[in-house]
Design a protein around this motif. Structure first.
Motif, short mmCIF file in Angstrom:
data_model
loop_
_atom_site.label_atom_id
_atom_site.label_comp_id
_atom_site.label_asym_id
_atom_site.label_seq_id
_atom_site.Cartn_x
_atom_site.Cartn_y
_atom_site.Cartn_z
N VAL A 216 32.34 154.91 70.08
CA VAL A 216 31.79 153.88 69.20
C VAL A 216 32.85 153.51 68.17
O VAL A 216 33.66 154.32 67.77
CB VAL A 216 30.48 154.34 68.51
N ARG A 217 32.79 152.22 67.79
CA ARG A 217 33.75 151.74 66.80
C ARG A 217 33.17 150.53 66.08
O ARG A 217 32.48 149.72 66.69
CB ARG A 217 35.06 151.31 67.49
N VAL A 218 33.42 150.46 64.79
CA VAL A 218 33.18 149.25 64.03
C VAL A 218 34.48 148.93 63.30
O VAL A 218 35.23 149.83 62.92
CB VAL A 218 31.99 149.34 63.04
N SER B 122 34.34 158.50 67.60
CA SER B 122 34.04 157.34 66.76
C SER B 122 35.19 157.02 65.81
O SER B 122 35.81 157.91 65.24
CB SER B 122 32.77 157.61 65.95
N ASP B 123 35.45 155.73 65.70
CA ASP B 123 36.43 155.22 64.74
C ASP B 123 35.71 154.21 63.85
O ASP B 123 35.20 153.20 64.33
CB ASP B 123 37.61 154.56 65.45
N PHE B 124 35.68 154.49 62.57
CA PHE B 124 34.97 153.65 61.61
C PHE B 124 35.98 152.83 60.80
O PHE B 124 36.93 153.37 60.25
CB PHE B 124 34.13 154.52 60.66
N SER C 296 40.32 158.93 66.88
CA SER C 296 39.26 159.43 67.75
C SER C 296 39.40 158.86 69.16
O SER C 296 39.18 159.56 70.15
CB SER C 296 37.90 159.09 67.15
N PHE C 297 39.77 157.59 69.27
CA PHE C 297 40.00 156.98 70.58
C PHE C 297 41.11 157.71 71.31
O PHE C 297 40.99 158.06 72.49
CB PHE C 297 40.34 155.50 70.42
#
Length: 131
Positions: free
Chosen positions: A30-32, A67-69, A81-82
């Motif tokens: 997940v990423r935003v 996850s990368d925020f 994280s990716f």
């Protein structure tokens, strides 16, 4: 003008339901891209959604939600994280990666193709729910 083109041949058409029928160690990504409050809600929703989705399937074992925020998908810069997820997959810890869309995974076509091809060579599936 293109001098040569690689043709990718698929041996077998994959049935959508097959991904739920096999025993696999599954990870989600997940990423935003921004740190705004609205994006934070989306980020948490994505994490909860994939945790539930993976845990509900008796054939899947949740490896990790990566996850990368607040990170852009146009490069790998800061997407720790990716990078960790891809390394874990290449090192045999993950069988299958699921994510919302191609754009969550990568917004750079070159990165996207390179990563997916490398994972495919190791027989690691990547599933983009929206595509």
């Amino acid at each position: 003008m293109v001098s040569s083109m690689e043709v990718i041949k698929f041996k077998k058409k994959v049935n959508h339901n097959d991904i739920y029928a096999n025993k696999m160690r599954v990870a989600a990504y997940v990423r935003v891209s921004t740190k705004r409050d609205l994006q934070f809600n989306s980020f948490e929703s994505q994490i909860n959604y994939y945790t539930d989705l993976i845990n509900k399937n008796s054939n899947w074992v949740l490896h990790k939600i990566y996850s990368d925020f607040g990170k852009s998908g146009t490069s790998l810069d800061g997407r720790d994280s990716f990078i960790e997820m891809v390394n874990d997959a290449m090192n045999g810890k993950i069988d299958f990666i699921i994510t919302k869309s191609v754009s969550r995974f990568a917004r750079n076509t070159e990165i996207l193709l390179k990563v997916v091809r490398n994972l495919k060579q190791k027989n690691i599936g990547v599933y983009f729910e929206e595509e």
